[in-house]
Design an enzyme around this catalytic site. Structure first.
Site, mmCIF file in Angstrom:
data_model
loop_
_atom_site.group_PDB
_atom_site.id
_atom_site.type_symbol
_atom_site.label_atom_id
_atom_site.label_comp_id
_atom_site.label_asym_id
_atom_site.label_seq_id
_atom_site.Cartn_x
_atom_site.Cartn_y
_atom_site.Cartn_z
ATOM 1 N N HIS A 162 0.799 -1.438 -0.056
ATOM 2 C CA HIS A 162 0.251 -0.097 -0.240
ATOM 3 C C HIS A 162 1.298 1.721 -0.096
ATOM 4 O O HIS A 162 2.475 0.869 -0.378
ATOM 5 C CB HIS A 162 -1.119 -0.242 1.009
ATOM 6 C CG HIS A 162 -0.233 -0.093 2.677
ATOM 7 N ND1 HIS A 162 0.304 -1.355 2.876
ATOM 8 C CD2 HIS A 162 0.319 0.788 3.630
ATOM 9 C CE1 HIS A 162 0.986 -0.418 4.543
ATOM 10 N NE2 HIS A 162 0.770 0.647 4.294
ATOM 11 N N HIS A 231 -7.491 -0.988 5.115
ATOM 12 C CA HIS A 231 -6.407 -0.357 5.964
ATOM 13 C C HIS A 231 -7.223 1.298 5.896
ATOM 14 O O HIS A 231 -8.424 1.530 5.258
ATOM 15 C CB HIS A 231 -5.269 -0.162 5.084
ATOM 16 C CG HIS A 231 -4.121 0.339 6.131
ATOM 17 N ND1 HIS A 231 -3.574 0.211 7.511
ATOM 18 C CD2 HIS A 231 -2.963 0.949 5.142
ATOM 19 C CE1 HIS A 231 -2.843 0.793 7.623
ATOM 20 N NE2 HIS A 231 -2.323 1.190 7.008
ATOM 21 N N ASP A 253 -0.550 -4.134 5.870
ATOM 22 C CA ASP A 253 -1.216 -3.338 6.721
ATOM 23 C C ASP A 253 -2.986 -3.719 6.792
ATOM 24 O O ASP A 253 -3.239 -3.623 5.610
ATOM 25 C CB ASP A 253 -1.357 -2.484 7.560
ATOM 26 C CG ASP A 253 1.048 -1.610 7.822
ATOM 27 O OD1 ASP A 253 1.344 -2.114 8.013
ATOM 28 O OD2 ASP A 253 1.304 -0.246 7.514
ATOM 29 N N ASP A 285 0.297 -8.384 10.611
ATOM 30 C CA ASP A 285 1.035 -7.230 11.233
ATOM 31 C C ASP A 285 0.971 -7.271 12.515
ATOM 32 O O ASP A 285 -0.171 -7.629 12.752
ATOM 33 C CB ASP A 285 -0.333 -5.943 10.220
ATOM 34 C CG ASP A 285 -0.355 -4.820 10.700
ATOM 35 O OD1 ASP A 285 0.981 -4.262 11.433
ATOM 36 O OD2 ASP A 285 -1.144 -3.704 10.428
ATOM 37 N N HIS A 454 -10.859 8.600 15.693
ATOM 38 C CA HIS A 454 -9.835 8.245 14.650
ATOM 39 C C HIS A 454 -9.970 6.652 14.915
ATOM 40 O O HIS A 454 -10.603 6.235 15.922
ATOM 41 C CB HIS A 454 -8.821 8.662 15.606
ATOM 42 C CG HIS A 454 -7.514 7.503 14.479
ATOM 43 N ND1 HIS A 454 -7.372 8.186 13.258
ATOM 44 C CD2 HIS A 454 -6.462 7.082 14.724
ATOM 45 C CE1 HIS A 454 -6.292 6.985 12.914
ATOM 46 N NE2 HIS A 454 -5.748 6.473 13.981
ATOM 47 N N HIS A 458 -4.644 -0.694 11.457
ATOM 48 C CA HIS A 458 -4.550 -1.628 11.946
ATOM 49 C C HIS A 458 -5.221 -3.199 13.038
ATOM 50 O O HIS A 458 -6.097 -2.685 13.332
ATOM 51 C CB HIS A 458 -2.429 -1.414 12.820
ATOM 52 C CG HIS A 458 -2.109 -0.384 12.032
ATOM 53 N ND1 HIS A 458 -1.258 -1.435 11.423
ATOM 54 C CD2 HIS A 458 -2.362 0.095 12.309
ATOM 55 C CE1 HIS A 458 -0.551 -0.318 10.596
ATOM 56 N NE2 HIS A 458 -0.778 1.186 10.941
#
Length: 645
Positions: A162, A231, A253, A285, A454, A458
């Site tokens: 990514h 992600h 990720d 990850d 937020h 992950h």
């Protein structure tokens, strides 16, 4: 005429390009670009950015059964909770599959994994790591690829998961050293890689190749496939590598998000098929492995942020990562819902949005985005500023706004400032200082510890367990995180019945070998020391240089210039002293006492012999250093200069 931006309420489900399958254009909305204009700084033409790469030819899928036959038979079911085992694969010519994590097993960032089989090598990711506070002057750190010296021609390709810099940031340096191997990835990732290359004039043009996510590519003895995962940036991929020894799955990720924004849901069906087929090693990850539960959905965060924006009477300023394009998309949509205009601040923010817009990954009314010059003419309740700097970076937009150094914006009483990102470890103090500065100026500050503004990108512990159940690998390999995070990730697999013989926790550069269906974490290690980039220098800052910088930063520098007679060694005149970062010299008694000590050390005991400047320098450094430490308990860097006349 009302020019306030609006967008369709009946947006419809969005496909992975970010295009809407319903209500695609508001009635009366112009077809042109409106006020949104590319932020240009030379180099790549964003309008035609896809011309910077070619399509990677897919390997003939009809060969897939033959590949599976070469990789081994169907796996047997596990017993007593142990991992699924594969029947012995057909090894070729005594070769072994060798896997080593060249970066990302002892830190967050610098991600790179190397797979070897015979003379074939592929690399997964090529990222940078941002420096710690004890690395003064260092721009960033890249993986050490000294193990590939003399083997550059064996590197069949670099596969990128990514578009984040901890996975792509080292590409300009590494590709130049490896004689420019092809780089394979998805469309958006290639766009950001191509644009970043503009920052390195004189470097070779990259060989970029866009992959068919449902296809395969053949790189020597490796057959590579892709799995769409989620992600914080669209077009993120997990990498499936079919080898003669079995299947290796590298997640990159990832998180599981059942309601992603501007992206498709993780391809659970493909993951399930891989699990049934049998996976030799799963590399997963670890970044959020210490956090229990499941990761929040980006859609949920969007609703929370929009609720905050609805209650704000004044201007709204949102600090977030420039690479978090899914968050930026939601912020723009929310602004359009509330009939607010949007200003993008920060070069990386503008560039990423332009690339994503040009490639179809972001959709919004072109009139929504306005310039800072136009924004200052707008009433505060009509504005949303989306900017970089939520980590408290000194030169970023949010910090410049807070410290009144921004050309157009300053904090005003009544502003609502949202920190829509988590705090990267090590940035806690700078972020807290930034919040204090904003609050003192009358702003309302909202951050992720107060409300859900937020969602991380992950997987957390329950997400990791779900992945392991889907894949049921024989060997589990935690990667991408500090070493303690790798151990936390390993604990998730232990809770599902994996024993330590089937869990490999590698260090950077440590080699894992697989042959005959069995794996071992060997004691062999490639050199993995940090390669530091400082300006135009790559790898020329050694540990010795770094220690000197640390010493200068801690106790300063004390330069002593002594003029002596070349005939008998007697001192000529008074010694000169220059102090930087140690003590202020003017009127300081310590300086005068130091001069007396210097004269005492340098004064010759035998004037019939010629002086030895090297001996005098060493003695002056040792004796004066001890004297200063006894006086004020500090150890400045002492630089003695002996001038013979």
């Amino acid at each position: 005429m009302n020019n306030t931006p609006t967008h369709s309420q009946n947006r419809g489900p969005r496909n992975f390009r970010g295009q809407s399958s319903g209500g695609s254009r508001q009635a009366g909305q112009p077809k042109g670009r409106g006020n949104f204009r590319p932020h240009r700084r030379g180099g790549t033409n964003l309008k035609d950015i896809s011309k910077n790469w070619q399509k990677a030819p897919s390997y003939d899928a009809r060969n897939q059964q033959n590949i599976a036959a070469q990789s081994g038979n169907r796996p047997t079911r596990p017993q007593n909770g142990q991992p699924m085992a594969r029947m012995l694969p057909r090894s070729v010519g005594g070769n072994k599959l060798r896997i080593s994590v060249l970066g990302g097993a002892e830190e967050v960032g610098r991600n790179m994994t190397m797979l070897e089989y015979g003379k074939d090598i592929i690399l997964i990711d090529c990222g940078l790591e941002f420096p710690d506070e004890d690395m003064p002057g260092i721009d960033y750190i890249i993986p050490n690829i000294s193990c590939l010296k003399g083997r550059e021609k064996d590197v069949r390709g670099i596969i990128i998961t990514h578009a984040h810099y901890d996975h792509i940031g080292a590409i300009p340096h590494v590709t130049q050293a490896l004689h420019n191997p092809p780089i394979f990835s998805a469309r958006l990732t290639l766009g950001i890689i191509a644009k970043r290359q503009d920052d390195f004039p004189g470097y070779p043009k990259l060989d970029l190749r866009e992959v068919d996510i449902d296809g395969q590519i053949k790189l020597g003895d490796f057959i590579v496939e892709f799995v769409r995962i989620n992600h914080s940036v669209p077009d993120s991929l997990a990498i499936v590598v079919r080898t003669p020894e079995g299947i290796v799955l590298h997640t990159g990720d990832f998180k599981f998000d059942l309601t992603p924004i501007g992206d498709q849901v993780t391809d659970f069906a493909k993951l399930g098929r891989l699990g049934k087929e049998g996976v030799l090693a799963l590399m997963a990850d670890s970044t959020n492995a210490s956090k229990p539960g499941q990761q929040l959905s980006e859609k949920y965060i969007g609703k929370t942020v929009q609720g905050i924006m609805e209650q704000a009477d004044g201007r709204i300023i949102v600090g977030t990562f420039a690479s978090n394009l899914n968050r930026v998309q939601q912020l723009i949509w929310s602004a359009e819902e509330l009939q607010r205009f949007v200003v993008l601040e920060g070069f990386s923010m503008k560039t990423n949005v332009e690339i994503a817009k040009a490639l179809g990954y972001l959709t919004f009314n072109s009139k929504t985005i306005i310039s800072a010059q136009d924004a200052v003419k707008m009433p505060p309740h009509k504005l949303v500023i989306i900017c970089t700097g939520a980590q408290g970076e000194g030169g970023a937009s949010l910090m410049r706004i807070a410290t009144k150094e921004h050309r157009f914006f300053q904090v005003e009483k009544g502003d609502t400032i949202i920190f829509s990102s988590s705090v990267i470890p090590g940035n806690e103090r700078s972020v807290q200082n930034l919040k204090d500065t904003l609050l003192r100026q009358g702003a309302k500050v909202v951050h992720y510890q107060m409300m859900d503004v937020h969602a991380g990108g992950h997987a957390q512990q329950e997400d990791l367990k779900l992945l392991i159940r889907l894949i049921n690998p024989k060997y589990y390999v935690p990667i991408e995180g500090n070493h303690f995070l790798l151990h936390d990730n390993a604990n998730a697999s232990r809770e599902l019945g994996y024993d330590d013989d089937h869990i490999f926790i590698p260090a950077n550069g440590q080699v894992m070998e697989f042959a005959g269906g069995e794996g071992v974490l060997t004691d062999e290690r490639f050199l993995s020391d940090a390669v530091m980039v400082d300006g135009l220098g790559v790898g020329d800052v050694s540990e010795v240089v770094l220690r000197d910088r640390q010493l200068l930063a801690e106790d300063g520098m004390f330069v002593v210039i002594v003029t002596i007679s070349a005939k008998d060694g007697k001192i000529v005149g008074n010694p000169d002293i220059i102090s930087r970062g140690f003590v202020y010299t003017k009127g300081n008694e310590l300086i005068e006492e130091a001069r007396k000590k210097i004269a005492e050390v340098v004064q010759p005991h035998n004037t019939s012999e010629k002086p030895n400047p090297v001996y005098l320098k060493n003695k002056l450094r040792d004796d004066l250093g001890q004297y200063l430490f006894e006086k004020i308990q500090r150890r400045p860097m002492i630089l003695p200069v002996i001038v013979e006349v």
